[in-house]
Design a protein around this motif. Structure first.
Motif, PDB file in Angstrom:
ATOM      1  N   ARG A  42      32.259  28.829 -21.610  1.00 37.08           N
ATOM      2  CA  ARG A  42      31.991  27.550 -20.945  1.00 37.08           C
ATOM      3  C   ARG A  42      30.573  27.498 -20.384  1.00 37.08           C
ATOM      4  NH1 ARG A  42      36.047  24.369 -19.891  1.00 37.08           N
ATOM      5  NH2 ARG A  42      35.396  23.842 -17.769  1.00 37.08           N
ATOM      6  N   GLN A  43      29.778  28.517 -20.658  1.00 37.96           N
ATOM      7  CA  GLN A  43      28.408  28.573 -20.159  1.00 37.96           C
ATOM      8  C   GLN A  43      27.419  28.223 -21.267  1.00 37.96           C
ATOM      9  OE1 GLN A  43      27.926  32.594 -18.783  1.00 37.96           O
ATOM     10  NE2 GLN A  43      29.439  32.390 -17.150  1.00 37.96           N
ATOM     11  N   GLN A  44      26.220  27.826 -20.847  1.00 37.86           N
ATOM     12  CA  GLN A  44      25.131  27.623 -21.808  1.00 37.86           C
ATOM     13  C   GLN A  44      24.847  28.955 -22.495  1.00 37.86           C
ATOM     14  OE1 GLN A  44      23.585  24.777 -22.590  1.00 37.86           O
ATOM     15  NE2 GLN A  44      22.171  25.769 -24.003  1.00 37.86           N
ATOM     16  N   TRP A  45      24.714  28.956 -23.815  1.00 32.14           N
ATOM     17  CA  TRP A  45      24.567  30.188 -24.575  1.00 32.14           C
ATOM     18  C   TRP A  45      23.094  30.524 -24.783  1.00 32.14           C
ATOM     19  CZ3 TRP A  45      27.145  34.322 -25.326  1.00 32.14           C
ATOM     20  CH2 TRP A  45      26.927  35.165 -26.414  1.00 32.14           C
ATOM     21  N   ASN A  77      24.603  37.187 -21.682  1.00 35.66           N
ATOM     22  CA  ASN A  77      24.259  35.786 -21.501  1.00 35.66           C
ATOM     23  C   ASN A  77      23.780  35.682 -20.055  1.00 35.66           C
ATOM     24  OD1 ASN A  77      24.014  33.125 -22.387  1.00 35.66           O
ATOM     25  ND2 ASN A  77      25.947  32.539 -21.411  1.00 35.66           N
TER      26      ASN A  77
END
Length: 164
Positions: A42-45, A77
């Motif tokens: 669910r995080q920016q990659w 990440n």
């Protein structure tokens, strides 16, 4: 009589000539860990990749040798570990009639070069099954790595690796 002598000489030359044969390629060990899932998805990659590469060899019976190429990858990440993946890709090779320097080079550079595409594919498959993008590792110049290691060992006065 002359033909028999010639055939005997040819057979003797063939027995003493260098021989190399790949007998089997297999995965010796495979592991994958995604400690921050499912939150990591669910995080920016914005990944950073650390690759550790290692080889080892072991003499088997007769002229057979096992070579194991280990690829260990840690992908972060940001500051969080997204996943850790490792593959030990191995091969059994029949190698005959090489001098010590050629045998060391064959086991330390030539055989790992054969194993690398298999290890890279196994690692990519493992990572995509974990729902991460494939790594697509760049090719590795095992001859250059081998030469660097031999130079390092020579500078430090270490003995060349044993074939056992």
């Amino acid at each position: 009589m002359i033909d028999e002598q010639n055939n005997g000489a040819a057979a003797s030359d063939e027995e003493n000539s260098p021989q190399f044969s790949l007998q089997r390629i297999y995965v010796r060990d495979l592991s994958f860990e995604a400690p921050k899932s499912p939150a990591i998805f669910r995080q920016q990659w914005e990944p950073s990749v650390a690759l550790d590469l290692n080889t080892r060899q072991k003499a088997l019976e007769g002229d057979f040798h096992e070579v194991v190429l280990t690829l260990s990858v840690t992908v972060k990440n940001g500051e969080e570990v997204a996943f850790i993946a490792e593959v030990q890709q191995a091969g059994i090779f029949l190698i005959r009639n090489l001098d010590a320097a050629s045998m060391t080079h064959t086991l330390g550079a030539f055989c790992p070069n054969i194993l690398f595409p298999y290890a890279r594919e196994a690692l990519d498959s493992l990572v995509t099954r974990g729902s991460f993008p494939a790594l697509m590792l760049a090719p590795v110049n095992f001859d250059a790595l081998f030469a660097q290691e031999m130079a390092r060992m020579q500078e430090s006065g270490e003995a060349a690796p044993s074939l056992q």
